[in-house]
Design a protein around this motif. Structure first.
Motif, PDB file in Angstrom:
ATOM      1  N   GLN A 190     105.914 109.004 -39.991  1.00  0.00           N
ATOM      2  CA  GLN A 190     105.629 108.417 -38.678  1.00  0.00           C
ATOM      3  C   GLN A 190     105.834 106.906 -38.736  1.00  0.00           C
ATOM      4  N   VAL A 191     106.626 106.407 -37.816  1.00  0.00           N
ATOM      5  CA  VAL A 191     106.897 104.979 -37.742  1.00  0.00           C
ATOM      6  C   VAL A 191     105.680 104.254 -37.175  1.00  0.00           C
ATOM      7  N   GLN A 192     105.264 103.210 -37.856  1.00  0.00           N
ATOM      8  CA  GLN A 192     104.082 102.494 -37.411  1.00  0.00           C
ATOM      9  C   GLN A 192     104.136 101.031 -37.838  1.00  0.00           C
ATOM     10  N   ALA A 232     101.831  95.282 -41.134  1.00  0.00           N
ATOM     11  CA  ALA A 232     102.301  96.217 -42.147  1.00  0.00           C
ATOM     12  C   ALA A 232     103.106  97.334 -41.498  1.00  0.00           C
ATOM     13  N   ALA A 233     104.270  97.582 -42.054  1.00  0.00           N
ATOM     14  CA  ALA A 233     105.139  98.642 -41.537  1.00  0.00           C
ATOM     15  C   ALA A 233     105.004  99.885 -42.402  1.00  0.00           C
ATOM     16  N   SER A 234     105.092 101.033 -41.768  1.00  0.00           N
ATOM     17  CA  SER A 234     105.105 102.301 -42.485  1.00  0.00           C
ATOM     18  C   SER A 234     106.067 103.247 -41.786  1.00  0.00           C
ATOM     19  N   TYR A 240     110.560  98.916 -32.394  1.00  0.00           N
ATOM     20  CA  TYR A 240     109.215  99.348 -32.784  1.00  0.00           C
ATOM     21  C   TYR A 240     108.224  98.216 -32.513  1.00  0.00           C
ATOM     22  N   TRP A 241     107.025  98.609 -32.094  1.00  0.00           N
ATOM     23  CA  TRP A 241     105.987  97.641 -31.735  1.00  0.00           C
ATOM     24  C   TRP A 241     104.648  98.003 -32.357  1.00  0.00           C
ATOM     25  N   GLY A 242     103.881  96.971 -32.697  1.00  0.00           N
ATOM     26  CA  GLY A 242     102.506  97.177 -33.094  1.00  0.00           C
ATOM     27  C   GLY A 242     101.605  97.282 -31.881  1.00  0.00           C
ATOM     28  N   GLN A 243     100.328  97.543 -32.137  1.00  0.00           N
ATOM     29  CA  GLN A 243      99.384  97.764 -31.041  1.00  0.00           C
ATOM     30  C   GLN A 243      98.741  96.472 -30.549  1.00  0.00           C
ATOM     31  N   GLY A 244      98.910  95.401 -31.314  1.00  0.00           N
ATOM     32  CA  GLY A 244      98.376  94.107 -30.903  1.00  0.00           C
ATOM     33  C   GLY A 244      97.066  93.767 -31.585  1.00  0.00           C
ATOM     34  N   THR A 245      96.860  92.465 -31.780  1.00  0.00           N
ATOM     35  CA  THR A 245      95.601  91.962 -32.327  1.00  0.00           C
ATOM     36  C   THR A 245      95.192  90.722 -31.536  1.00  0.00           C
ATOM     37  N   GLN A 246      93.917  90.628 -31.240  1.00  0.00           N
ATOM     38  CA  GLN A 246      93.425  89.543 -30.392  1.00  0.00           C
ATOM     39  C   GLN A 246      93.188  88.281 -31.209  1.00  0.00           C
TER      40      GLN A 246
END
Length: 124
Positions: free
Chosen positions: A1-3, A23-25, A113-119
């Motif tokens: 799974q791409v993350q 971090a990519a996986s 591909y995108w991450g979910q975000g960090t505040q």
């Protein structure tokens, strides 16, 4: 799974520094160009840094050049954003992204591909 998973966000005071990690996986980051974006409350998401697949090209908007630095550690499959001399206007959700084309760009459409975000919150 791409993350892509960001970390390192938080609340800091003006003038502080912060380093975000992503971090990519599920895929090899060294085959991709990478970038960081941010979205402040009530504003559109904007590209703030990018580095090409081969590392030869880095991009920043003029307003951030000198304060923010993008980097990558392909051995760890991780990218970073070092942010110095933070200001209240840097408050936003920060996103990492990866582009298969391998070309550095500050445009969202260039990324797959995108991450979910960090505040990140900068306040005294």
């Amino acid at each position: 799974q791409v993350q892509l998973v960001e970390s390192g966000g938080g609340s800091v005071q003006p003038g502080d520094s912060l380093r975000l990690s992503c971090a990519a996986s599920g895929f090899a980051l060294d085959n991709f160009a990478i970038g960081w974006f941010r979205q402040a409350p009530g504003k559109e998401r904007e590209g703030i840094s990018s580095i090409s697949r081969d590392g030869d090209v880095t991009l920043y908007p003029p307003s951030l050049r000198g304060r923010f630095t993008i980097s990558r550690d392909n051995a760890k499959n991780t990218m970073y954003l070092q942010m110095n001399r933070l200001k209240p206007e840097d408050t936003a959700v920060y996103y990492c992204a990866a582009a298969f084309r391998g070309i550095a760009t500050l445009y969202e459409s260039g990324y797959d591909y995108w991450g979910q975000g960090t505040q990140v919150t900068v306040s005294s």
